[in-house]
Design an enzyme around this catalytic site. Structure first.
Site, short mmCIF file in Angstrom:
data_model
loop_
_atom_site.label_atom_id
_atom_site.label_comp_id
_atom_site.label_asym_id
_atom_site.label_seq_id
_atom_site.Cartn_x
_atom_site.Cartn_y
_atom_site.Cartn_z
N GLU A 43 0.75 -1.15 0.14
CA GLU A 43 0.22 -0.08 0.03
C GLU A 43 0.90 1.28 -0.03
OE1 GLU A 43 -2.53 -1.63 3.62
OE2 GLU A 43 -4.19 -0.98 2.13
N GLU A 60 -3.66 -9.39 3.87
CA GLU A 60 -4.30 -9.28 5.02
C GLU A 60 -5.38 -10.34 5.42
OE1 GLU A 60 -3.30 -6.97 2.86
OE2 GLU A 60 -2.60 -5.23 3.84
N1 CAA Z 1 4.61 -7.61 11.98
C1 CAA Z 1 5.20 -7.80 12.68
N2 CAA Z 1 6.16 -8.77 12.76
C2 CAA Z 1 6.44 -9.54 11.68
C3 CAA Z 1 5.49 -9.07 10.36
C4 CAA Z 1 4.61 -8.17 10.78
N3 CAA Z 1 3.77 -7.60 9.50
N4 CAA Z 1 5.95 -10.07 9.38
C5 CAA Z 1 6.74 -10.74 9.96
N5 CAA Z 1 6.70 -10.58 11.23
C6 CAA Z 1 8.04 -11.27 12.08
C7 CAA Z 1 7.88 -12.48 12.37
O1 CAA Z 1 6.78 -12.63 13.58
C8 CAA Z 1 8.89 -13.17 12.55
O2 CAA Z 1 9.44 -13.11 13.90
P1 CAA Z 1 10.17 -13.93 14.77
O3 CAA Z 1 11.74 -14.00 13.87
O4 CAA Z 1 10.58 -13.05 16.12
O5 CAA Z 1 9.35 -15.36 15.06
C9 CAA Z 1 9.97 -12.51 11.64
O6 CAA Z 1 9.29 -11.35 11.40
C10 CAA Z 1 10.40 -13.25 10.41
O7 CAA Z 1 9.02 -13.63 9.78
P2 CAA Z 1 8.96 -14.94 9.19
O8 CAA Z 1 9.39 -16.28 10.10
O9 CAA Z 1 7.64 -15.27 8.79
O10 CAA Z 1 9.93 -14.99 7.85
P3 CAA Z 1 10.03 -15.52 6.61
O11 CAA Z 1 11.35 -15.08 5.79
O12 CAA Z 1 9.65 -17.07 6.54
O13 CAA Z 1 8.65 -14.86 5.79
C11 CAA Z 1 7.32 -12.62 5.26
C12 CAA Z 1 8.75 -13.27 5.74
C13 CAA Z 1 6.76 -13.32 3.90
C14 CAA Z 1 7.48 -11.29 5.31
C15 CAA Z 1 6.24 -13.52 6.41
O14 CAA Z 1 6.78 -12.97 7.60
C16 CAA Z 1 4.83 -12.88 6.43
O15 CAA Z 1 4.02 -13.18 5.62
N6 CAA Z 1 4.53 -11.68 7.12
C17 CAA Z 1 3.17 -11.13 7.28
C18 CAA Z 1 2.88 -10.28 5.94
C19 CAA Z 1 1.64 -9.55 6.19
O16 CAA Z 1 0.52 -10.24 6.50
N7 CAA Z 1 1.53 -8.34 6.03
C20 CAA Z 1 0.16 -7.59 6.09
C21 CAA Z 1 0.02 -6.87 7.62
S1 CAA Z 1 -1.25 -6.51 7.94
C22 CAA Z 1 -1.50 -4.96 7.01
O17 CAA Z 1 -0.62 -4.57 6.42
C23 CAA Z 1 -2.71 -4.02 7.31
C24 CAA Z 1 -2.80 -2.82 6.51
O18 CAA Z 1 -3.65 -2.92 5.53
C25 CAA Z 1 -2.25 -1.43 6.99
#
Ligand code: CAA
Length: 694
Positions: free
Chosen positions: A108, A128
């Protein structure tokens, strides 16, 4: 280079300002990141020597979204909208330079840049929906303006991470940069925009791609219909669809308001709370207090599997898929041939469905070798035994393996509940013995229960946890106890389901309640699918259980066209069976009991609360590390609906005091199978939840 704040730098490459974020692990949009972005853009815009601005991230990824851990708290500092307005309204071109993943709020933000450059390995998405949410920072209105309504519906309701090349094709990305040359390419791109006096493209202003969907509500109706099964029970997919409808039917600002309103609704829903809880639960499960990440691992470059049955073959596929060679050992040639044929058939089906090419089938098959001689396993790094659940057979195999396998090779068993300490006791290397409990079909199911026995070494545990990730599994570490975590809790549900049928409920009543709760199917439909005659011996069957009577009548499940249910010979649809109903009635009246009507609420509580109680016992006995690990087992291995978080999270949501009170009531009327666990009693007495145990 100027440090704007601890996570944001501003530097200049000639007349191009470069804003660099560095907020490990994933540059999530925490207050620090938002403030840094806001201040950096403000400074770059105010600097008259700056002609264009590039936003780039350090570390493994572009911004991976809002900071999920901040949800639910008060918003501090600059809002995301402040940052986006500053970017989109900038009088100088803004270019987002993307590597890793631009997800959720991250995409975004990128959508408020005037242009986007990405490396080919980058991926973009709005995931999301997987957190029970919708993109709440304008993404629902901007994405469809680039992709059109249909593609946006697909992306937003699946949460898929779309590869950069596809993003380029759909206009979500404007240029691809060579790997490793993102910054220079983005800066050069920004200069070109300035030199060629290209417009400051604001995604919000162009709705030409939406025209095709205007006046065509059937696009949305059809989409809902086609996905009804997939979306069942979830709140967020429908909210996402409504937002795309708003993008098509409302002006941008109005659409934003709709997005805001629906975002508020999903954000405060128990479904989203459960899905967000689950996001962290899955990641937490990788953390083992006494086995830090830094613990040494044993390289596993070759694997042996004992048994070419359904489990052995499925397990072998996981390793071949990850490029690790496997040797499967069987006792008889025909069993081995059959097993390898099933594996080949599975791969060919995937290839026919377009998952990969026929070449790939051959590549993977070439990694799987069959053998009738256990001595062929002398050099492998790990062996996984996957034969019948009989202790004497397993002990025999482990004795042989211990003699054959090289020192340091890991000896794993796929037992689904036998005592692994007893199995390990026949070897001279109990520290190398571990349980790897795969779920059937092992090439599909995500869950892996890694079972730590008394002597299993930390290296072997860490190796198994890392290996699980490599082969695409979600692992939880559990302890040795009958049935481990998943099957032990399942037994509670199974027992009550059977009992209720003897008291007057029909199998389809129980199944319907559990299906409506969110399980893909209930226990009786499940038995029909698996085959009622698993573990049933004709010669020993004397009509002692309803299952005996059904099997004796050749109603052995789906494969015989009838089991608890009748199956339509053509559509294979299940129908409640009058034959089964009569069998049950006769059986119950023979036992002298009076059937009674059992309400849906009782069915649910008797199936689920004993599971929660058993989960508490498992925690009390330290057979699982934390409540959320139990939930990871149930969501991944048993179809527990993720929007209910898992049994332990669900217990917290219902209220542990209510669960305890019900268990006591059931115990008083139906006996000690419902005896509350000491942990449940303790938590209630202290006014605590499972979530407080962290
Ligand atoms: N917020 C906070 N912490 C996050 C995060 C987030 N969005 N995404 C990942 N992390 C943290 C994880 O909890 C993890 O922490 P630990 O090492 O302490 O366990 C660390 O980052 C690494 O994450 P992964 O183990 O998942 O690492 P990966 O390399 O396998 O994957 C990733 C990376 C693809 C980014 C995956 O973490 C992921 O899918 N994250 C979520 C993405 C997401 O859903 N984003 C949307 C958020 S909601 C939003 O944005 C609402 C809006 O409209 C404003």
């Amino acid at each position: 280079m100027t440090a704007i704040n601890p996570v944001t730098d501003l530097s200049k490459e000639g007349d191009v300002a470069v804003i660099t974020l560095n907020s490990p692990p994933v540059n999530a949009l925490s207050a620090n990141v938002r403030n840094g972005l806001y201040d950096a853009f403000k400074e770059a815009i105010a600097d008259s020597a700056v002609k264009a601005i590039v936003l780039i991230c350090d570390g493994r990824t572009f911004i991976a979204g809002a900071d999920i851990s901040e949800f639910g708290g008060a918003m501090q500092g600059a809002s995301l909208f402040d940052v986006q307005n500053m970017m989109e309204g900038s009088p100088k071109p803004v270019v987002a330079a993307i590597h890793g993943t631009a997800l959720g709020g991250g995409l975004e933000v990128a959508l408020c840049a005037h242009y986007r450059v990405a490396v080919p390995s980058a991926r973009c998405g709005l995931p999301e929906v997987n957190l029970g949410l919708l993109p709440g920072a304008g993404g629902t209105q901007r994405l469809p303006r680039i992709t059109g309504a249909e593609k946006a519906l697909e992306m937003m309701t699946s949460g898929s991470h779309v590869p950069a090349k596809e993003c380029l094709a759909m206009g979500l990305v404007d240029e691809l940069a060579p790997e490793g040359k993102l910054k220079e390419t983005a800066v050069a791109f920004a200069r070109k925009i300035v030199a060629e006096k290209k417009p400051l493209v604001k995604v919000r202003d162009n709705d030409s791609k939406l025209q095709a969907a205007k006046g065509h509500p059937e696009i949305f109706a059809n989409f809902r219909k086609a996905n009804a099964r997939k979306f069942r029970g979830f709140k967020a997919p429908e909210a996402n669809i409504k937002c795309v409808e708003a993008a098509v039917n409302q002006p941008f600002e109005e659409g934003l308001k709709t997005e805001r309103k629906l975002f508020g609704e999903v954000m405060s829903s128990p479904e989203s709370a459960a899905q967000r809880y689950y996001f962290f639960a899955e990641r937490q499960a990788n953390k083992i207090p006494d086995v830090p990440d830094s613990t040494a691992t044993i390289p596993v470059n070759s694997v042996g599997i004992i048994g070419a049955g359904t489990m052995g073959g499925g397990i072998a596929m996981n390793f071949a898929n990850a490029g690790i060679p496997v040797t499967i050992v069987e006792v008889k040639q025909d069993a081995l041939d059959r097993g390898l044929k099933v594996v080949r058939g599975n791969y060919e089906r995937s290839a026919k469905n377009g998952r990969f090419t026929m070449d790939e089938v051959e590549k993977r098959m070439a990694l799987i070798k069959g053998s009738l001689d256990m001595n062929d396993l002398k050099d492998v790094d790990m062996v996984i035994e996957a034969v019948f659940e009989r202790m004497d057979i397993k002990k025999d195999i482990f004795t042989k393996l211990d003699a054959i396998c090289k020192p340091g090779a890991i000896l794993a068993t796929n037992t689904s509940g036998l005592n692994i300490d007893e199995i390990a006791s026949v070897t001279k290397r109990p520290e190398y013995v571990i349980g790897l409990h795969f779920f059937s079909p092992a090439n599909v199911m995500k869950l892996l229960e890694i079972v730590r026995a008394d002597h299993t070494s930390k290296e072997v545990i860490n190796t198994s946890m890392k290996l699980a990730k490599k082969i695409g599994k979600i692992a939880t570490l559990v302890g040795v106890c009958p049935g481990f975590v998943g099957n032990r809790m399942l037994a509670q549900r199974g027992r009550e389901a059977q009992k209720m049928v003897l008291e007057g409920a029909m199998p389809w009543d129980v199944d319907r309640v559990l299906y409506d709760f969110g399980f893909p199917m209930g226990p009786f439909a499940m038995s029909d699918l698996a085959g009622l005659d698993i573990g049933w011996v004709k010669e020993k069957s004397h009509g002692e259980t309803i299952r005996d009577v059904l099997c004796e009548a050749d109603r052995r499940g789906q494969k015989t066209g009838a089991g608890y249910y009748d199956y339509d010979p053509e559509t294979r649809a299940a129908k409640p069976s009058p034959v089964t109903e009569k069998i049950i009635h006769d059986f119950v009246s023979k036992s002298g009991k009076n059937p009674r009507t059992i309400g849906d609420q009782e069915i649910l509580e008797r199936c689920i609360y004993p599971m929660i109680n058993e989960g508490a016992k498992i925690l009390e006995e330290k057979k699982a590390i934390r409540p959320s690990d139990v939930d990871v087992v149930w969501v991944n291995g048993y179809g527990w609906p993720v929007y209910r978080g898992g049994p332990m999270h669900y217990g917290d949501q219902v209220g542990l005091d209510k669960v305890l009170a019900k268990m006591k009531e059931f115990q008083a009327t139906m006996g000690d199978a419902f005896k509350p666990s000491a942990l449940l009693e303790k938590l209630v007495a202290e006014g605590k939840k499972f979530a407080d145990m962290r």
